[in-house]
Design an enzyme around this catalytic site. Structure first.
Site, PDB file in Angstrom:
ATOM      1  N   SER A 268    -114.253 -12.005 -36.663  1.00  0.00           N
ATOM      2  CA  SER A 268    -113.180 -12.961 -36.900  1.00  0.00           C
ATOM      3  C   SER A 268    -113.452 -13.951 -38.019  1.00  0.00           C
ATOM      4  O   SER A 268    -112.510 -14.449 -38.625  1.00  0.00           O
ATOM      5  CB  SER A 268    -112.866 -13.712 -35.599  1.00  0.00           C
ATOM      6  OG  SER A 268    -114.027 -14.268 -35.040  1.00  0.00           O
TER       7      SER A 268
ATOM      8  N   HIS B  49    -108.487  -8.889 -34.043  1.00  0.00           N
ATOM      9  CA  HIS B  49    -108.098  -8.971 -35.463  1.00  0.00           C
ATOM     10  C   HIS B  49    -107.829  -7.604 -36.069  1.00  0.00           C
ATOM     11  O   HIS B  49    -107.767  -7.470 -37.297  1.00  0.00           O
ATOM     12  CB  HIS B  49    -109.165  -9.707 -36.268  1.00  0.00           C
ATOM     13  CG  HIS B  49    -109.254 -11.152 -35.929  1.00  0.00           C
ATOM     14  ND1 HIS B  49    -108.356 -12.090 -36.387  1.00  0.00           N
ATOM     15  CD2 HIS B  49    -110.104 -11.826 -35.117  1.00  0.00           C
ATOM     16  CE1 HIS B  49    -108.657 -13.269 -35.907  1.00  0.00           C
ATOM     17  NE2 HIS B  49    -109.727 -13.139 -35.129  1.00  0.00           N
TER      18      HIS B  49
ATOM     19  N   LYS C 255    -102.163 -12.711 -32.163  1.00  0.00           N
ATOM     20  CA  LYS C 255    -102.393 -12.655 -33.611  1.00  0.00           C
ATOM     21  C   LYS C 255    -101.324 -11.789 -34.274  1.00  0.00           C
ATOM     22  O   LYS C 255    -100.224 -12.261 -34.472  1.00  0.00           O
ATOM     23  CB  LYS C 255    -103.814 -12.227 -33.872  1.00  0.00           C
ATOM     24  CG  LYS C 255    -104.730 -13.415 -33.504  1.00  0.00           C
ATOM     25  CD  LYS C 255    -106.141 -13.145 -33.262  1.00  0.00           C
ATOM     26  CE  LYS C 255    -106.811 -14.458 -32.850  1.00  0.00           C
ATOM     27  NZ  LYS C 255    -108.009 -14.257 -32.083  1.00  0.00           N
TER      28      LYS C 255
HETATM   29  C1  PLP Z   1    -108.717 -15.055 -31.080  1.00  0.00           C
HETATM   30  C2  PLP Z   1    -109.748 -14.197 -30.471  1.00  0.00           C
HETATM   31  C3  PLP Z   1    -109.877 -14.110 -29.084  1.00  0.00           C
HETATM   32  C4  PLP Z   1    -109.111 -15.015 -28.160  1.00  0.00           C
HETATM   33  O1  PLP Z   1    -107.781 -14.639 -28.051  1.00  0.00           O
HETATM   34  P1  PLP Z   1    -106.693 -15.705 -27.571  1.00  0.00           P
HETATM   35  O2  PLP Z   1    -105.557 -14.859 -27.139  1.00  0.00           O
HETATM   36  O3  PLP Z   1    -106.378 -16.566 -28.732  1.00  0.00           O
HETATM   37  O4  PLP Z   1    -107.291 -16.458 -26.433  1.00  0.00           O
HETATM   38  C5  PLP Z   1    -110.792 -13.217 -28.567  1.00  0.00           C
HETATM   39  N1  PLP Z   1    -111.555 -12.449 -29.376  1.00  0.00           N
HETATM   40  C6  PLP Z   1    -111.477 -12.524 -30.718  1.00  0.00           C
HETATM   41  C7  PLP Z   1    -112.352 -11.657 -31.563  1.00  0.00           C
HETATM   42  C8  PLP Z   1    -110.580 -13.404 -31.306  1.00  0.00           C
HETATM   43  O5  PLP Z   1    -110.514 -13.523 -32.634  1.00  0.00           O
END
Ligand code: PLP
Length: 390
Positions: free
Chosen positions: A179, A207, A238
């Site tokens: 990330s 991602h 996302k």
């Molecule tokens: C954003 C993210 C999460 C958390 O997800 P949310 O739905 O925002 O709680 C988990 N793992 C990774 C790799 C992320 O980038």
């Protein structure tokens, strides 16, 4: 409570204090965020496919809101498992070509819940050093032994797997796309190691879900490795532009999680309107391949403009583009300069990233135009020169 102020002062002096900034948006201009009444080109959002403001998603949520009400009223195992859940989980399993799927409130809770359900005392988790914080927290809460291997270093992982060969359960867990760096896990090597050592393999596609694969299934599918991965985890927050998370896997896995994933059991089900919105987002992720193509095109343009200016950003095709400046204070100043020039791009500092690797993390979206991205790259170069980063 005096200690708190003292500690906060230290954070502030080290350019490490965070604070909440108000942002708002105008649905007509999804590539921008408004801060202090100024529209800034938003290069710090995870709205990769531009779905966050999509009228069809909003409409699906509105309809479900009117028919199902505001809240779900209970956890899924009590009376909160409303109709939109079944529809969504069936569609998810079909999309992923897996036996079953499970929706959990968000990515953070999914990682905590799944890892805690799979391993415990006496077990071992092998986790990439750059994995997301929610994975780290999941391992810590599980009470399993936490073994962190050097980032993408398969030799190191192999040595560690040999060393713990005789442990009860072994879990290898990795981000598919990291990330904060935008690089990818060595998924084929991980699949081989998992086989060789009889470990379980879990991949976090936060991602990469929606972005890679013919129908946005994620990186594992893109590489033809979907059947080698035991636990597929991804988020709807996302590229899906909504909120929530999913697990895809075998029927047995999902049955196990329904009985053991504590964030599923002890927390109220997501509002039905949200679940209906996610279903619509999934349809769009599958059908609108052009959004992925546009995202990759935008990414190529931005990455090559920065590379041509002399920035070292690594290669790859991920829409996460880190500009590592090292020093925390420089990263913060760089971000403020960008804001003055009309660009929102946050400075990412420790402990989110390792010490000495503070950075500006750009994330791109299908909604950005070529011109917006080329102008942004010019502006970044000018600031880079002025600040001596280039
Ligand atoms: C954003 C993210 C999460 C958390 O997800 P949310 O739905 O925002 O709680 C988990 N793992 C990774 C790799 C992320 O980038």
């Amino acid at each position: 409570m005096k200690w708190m102020e003292q500690e906060l002062r230290l954070l502030s002096v080290a350019s490490l204090e965070r604070s909440l900034q108000d942002s708002s948006i105008d649905l007509e201009f999804p590539g921008y965020t408004v801060r202090s009444e100024r529209a800034l080109l938003n290069l710090s959002s995870n709205n990769y496919l531009g779905l966050a403001g999509h009228p069809a998603i909003i409409e699906a949520m509105r309809e479900a809101l009117l028919s199902e009400g505001a809240g779900s009223g209970a956890s899924r195992l009590v009376t909160g498992n409303r109709a939109p859940y079944r529809r969504l989980e069936q569609a998810l399993a079909e999309w992923h070509g897996s036996e079953a799927a499970l929706v959990i409130a968000n990515g953070y809770m999914a990682n905590i819940g799944v890892i805690g359900a799979l391993v415990g005392r006496g077990d071992v988790v092998f986790s990439d050093r750059l994995n997301h914080a929610s994975i780290v927290d999941g391992v810590v809460l599980s009470r399993a032994q936490h073994i962190r291997y050097r980032h993408n270093d398969m030799e190191h992982l192999r040595t560690l797997l040999s060393k713990y060969r005789d442990c009860r359960r072994k879990l290898i867990v990795t981000d598919a796309v990291f990330s904060m760096d935008g690089d990818k896990a060595c998924l084929s090597e991980l699949a081989l190691l998992k086989q060789e050592f009889g470990a379980m393999l879990m991949v976090d596609e936060a991602h990469s879900g929606g972005i890679y694969g013919r129908r946005g299934e994620g990186l594992c599918h893109n590489l033809g490795l979907q059947d080698q991965v035991d636990i597929h985890m991804g988020t709807f927050s996302k590229s899906f532009g909504v909120y929530g998370a999913y697990i895809c896997g075998s029927r047995t896995l999902i049955r196990w999680l329904v009985n053991h994933a504590r964030p599923l059991i002890y927390s109220t089900a997501l509002p039905p309107s949200l679940v209906a919105g996610i279903s619509k987002a999934l349809e769009l992720v599958i059908s609108d391949h052009w959004r992925r193509e546009r995202l990759f095109e935008a990414t190529r343009i931005f990455r090559s403009s920065l590379s041509q200016s002399g920035f070292i950003i690594g290669d790859g095709d991920s829409p996460i583009v880190p500009l590592i400046v090292g020093n925390n204070e420089v990263a913060l100043r760089f971000s403020r300069e960008l804001e003055t020039q009309g660009i929102a791009a946050v400075a990412i500092r420790p402990p989110t990233v390792p010490d000495g690797t503070a950075r500006i993390r750009f994330s791109l979206s299908a909604v950005h135009s070529d011109k917006e991205l080329m102008d942004a790259a010019d502006c970044i170069r000018t600031i880079g020169h002025r600040m001596g980063v280039l």
